[in-house]
Write a protein that holds these residues in place. Structure first.
Motif, PDB file in Angstrom:
ATOM      1  N   ALA A  14       2.105   6.375  -6.958  1.00 41.04           N
ATOM      2  CA  ALA A  14       1.624   6.801  -7.993  1.00 41.04           C
ATOM      3  C   ALA A  14       1.700   8.663  -7.630  1.00 41.04           C
ATOM      4  O   ALA A  14       1.632   9.359  -8.683  1.00 41.04           O
ATOM      5  N   TYR A  15       2.278   8.931  -6.418  1.00 43.71           N
ATOM      6  CA  TYR A  15       2.305  10.189  -6.452  1.00 43.71           C
ATOM      7  C   TYR A  15       3.818  10.503  -7.032  1.00 43.71           C
ATOM      8  O   TYR A  15       3.729  11.488  -8.192  1.00 43.71           O
ATOM      9  N   LEU A  16       4.665   9.829  -7.644  1.00 43.93           N
ATOM     10  CA  LEU A  16       5.754   9.843  -8.535  1.00 43.93           C
ATOM     11  C   LEU A  16       5.522  10.090 -10.065  1.00 43.93           C
ATOM     12  O   LEU A  16       6.189  10.658 -10.586  1.00 43.93           O
ATOM     13  N   ALA A  59       0.792  -1.041   0.022  1.00 47.12           N
ATOM     14  CA  ALA A  59      -0.261  -0.033  -0.288  1.00 47.12           C
ATOM     15  C   ALA A  59       0.819   1.418   0.388  1.00 47.12           C
ATOM     16  O   ALA A  59       0.958   1.776  -0.672  1.00 47.12           O
ATOM     17  N   VAL A  60       1.559   1.152   1.005  1.00 55.69           N
ATOM     18  CA  VAL A  60       2.269   2.233   0.933  1.00 55.69           C
ATOM     19  C   VAL A  60       3.214   2.586  -0.552  1.00 55.69           C
ATOM     20  O   VAL A  60       3.823   4.030  -0.488  1.00 55.69           O
ATOM     21  N   VAL A  96      -0.177   9.554   6.750  1.00 55.27           N
ATOM     22  CA  VAL A  96       0.644  11.380   7.182  1.00 55.27           C
ATOM     23  C   VAL A  96       1.206  11.311   5.247  1.00 55.27           C
ATOM     24  O   VAL A  96       0.791  12.601   5.350  1.00 55.27           O
ATOM     25  N   ILE A  97       1.160  10.669   4.905  1.00 50.61           N
ATOM     26  CA  ILE A  97       1.505  10.848   3.085  1.00 50.61           C
ATOM     27  C   ILE A  97       0.507  11.187   2.451  1.00 50.61           C
ATOM     28  O   ILE A  97       0.232  11.754   1.727  1.00 50.61           O
ATOM     29  N   SER A  98      -1.335  10.146   3.085  1.00 52.72           N
ATOM     30  CA  SER A  98      -2.118  11.049   2.531  1.00 52.72           C
ATOM     31  C   SER A  98      -2.544  12.476   2.883  1.00 52.72           C
ATOM     32  O   SER A  98      -3.852  12.860   2.872  1.00 52.72           O
ATOM     33  N   THR A 102      -5.588   4.661  -7.411  1.00 54.84           N
ATOM     34  CA  THR A 102      -6.506   3.573  -6.911  1.00 54.84           C
ATOM     35  C   THR A 102      -5.656   2.336  -5.907  1.00 54.84           C
ATOM     36  O   THR A 102      -6.053   1.331  -5.462  1.00 54.84           O
ATOM     37  N   VAL A 103      -5.102   1.244  -7.105  1.00 54.34           N
ATOM     38  CA  VAL A 103      -4.217   0.420  -6.940  1.00 54.34           C
ATOM     39  C   VAL A 103      -3.716   0.738  -5.039  1.00 54.34           C
ATOM     40  O   VAL A 103      -3.847  -0.228  -4.746  1.00 54.34           O
ATOM     41  N   SER A 104      -3.395   2.008  -4.300  1.00 50.42           N
ATOM     42  CA  SER A 104      -2.724   1.873  -3.352  1.00 50.42           C
ATOM     43  C   SER A 104      -4.068   1.589  -2.093  1.00 50.42           C
ATOM     44  O   SER A 104      -3.743   0.804  -1.269  1.00 50.42           O
ATOM     45  N   LEU A 105      -5.387   2.115  -2.212  1.00 40.24           N
ATOM     46  CA  LEU A 105      -6.172   1.854  -1.704  1.00 40.24           C
ATOM     47  C   LEU A 105      -6.245   0.967  -2.115  1.00 40.24           C
ATOM     48  O   LEU A 105      -7.040   0.245  -0.671  1.00 40.24           O
ATOM     49  N   LYS A 106      -6.495  -0.042  -2.809  1.00 41.54           N
ATOM     50  CA  LYS A 106      -6.880  -1.778  -2.024  1.00 41.54           C
ATOM     51  C   LYS A 106      -6.128  -2.337  -1.475  1.00 41.54           C
ATOM     52  O   LYS A 106      -6.542  -2.728  -0.882  1.00 41.54           O
TER      53      LYS A 106
END
Length: 207
Positions: free
Chosen positions: A65-67, A58-59, A113-115, A73-77
């Motif tokens: 995704a940010y880079l 996830a992290v 924290v990242i979000s 979507t994938v990270s949320l899954k």
């Protein structure tokens, strides 16, 4: 997973006892001096701990995704998979006291924290606090020190000469055993002004 080891993991901790060489190829032997907590120890632990593995994915996928300025979507899954598995682990008496469960909870907090979702980050931190209080670090310390003493005594009684074998007394799976044997608790106690017993370390003072 590879992105976490080479990019996200090394940035998780401000201080690492073993700084990581990101040029190490997956599958290659990692020198003990570069076996970092997040990129080596807990990454290996994740292979047998589903909650920690999903938290790592996830992290790292959020970082990717940010880079790439792509949807998250994938990270949320992976985040929701990790939440479900952490929830299951916390409900099991033995699983909830595993370091992998604690690490997964901390990683989920880092995800928030990242979000920039500080309320959820605070919740994960609170959950981690409860887990830390339940893990018996003092017993783990005593057991490890007792194991080291037994191993040292067995080597001594066997009559094997470390110099003859070309060994330094360091076990492959326990590189700190030799360092621990050289600790002078009396000297450290004199410096600190109070008696020191490393078998008692790891206890949490409720006050």
């Amino acid at each position: 997973f590879a992105h976490f080891i080479h990019s996200t993991g090394p940035s998780l901790s401000i201080f690492e006892r073993h700084p990581t060489d990101s040029s190490i190829v997956l599958g290659a032997a990692v020198p003990s001096a570069q076996q970092g907590l997040w990129v080596y120890t807990l990454a290996l632990k994740a292979l047998e701990h589903p909650a920690l593995l999903q938290a790592i994915l996830a992290v790292s996928s959020l970082h990717i995704a940010y880079l790439q300025q792509a949807p998250t979507t994938v990270s949320l899954k992976h985040y929701h998979y990790a939440l479900k598995r952490v929830s299951s682990a916390v409900g099991l008496p033995l699983r909830r006291k595993q370091v992998g469960t604690l690490a997964a909870t901390l990683l989920l907090g880092y995800y928030e924290v990242i979000s920039a979702d500080h309320s959820k980050w605070n919740n994960h931190l609170g959950g981690s606090t409860h887990l830390i209080r339940e893990i018996d670090f003092a017993k783990t310390t005593r057991d490890l020190r007792a194991y080291r003493r037994r191993s040292h005594e067995q080597r001594r009684q066997s009559g094997w000469s470390n110099s003859w074998w070309g060994l330094s007394g360091v076990s492959e799976d326990d590189p700190f055993s030799e360092k621990e044997e050289s600790i002078d608790e009396d000297l450290i106690g004199a410096i600190m002004g109070q008696a020191v017993n490393y078998d008692d370390f790891g206890g949490i003072n409720e006050e």
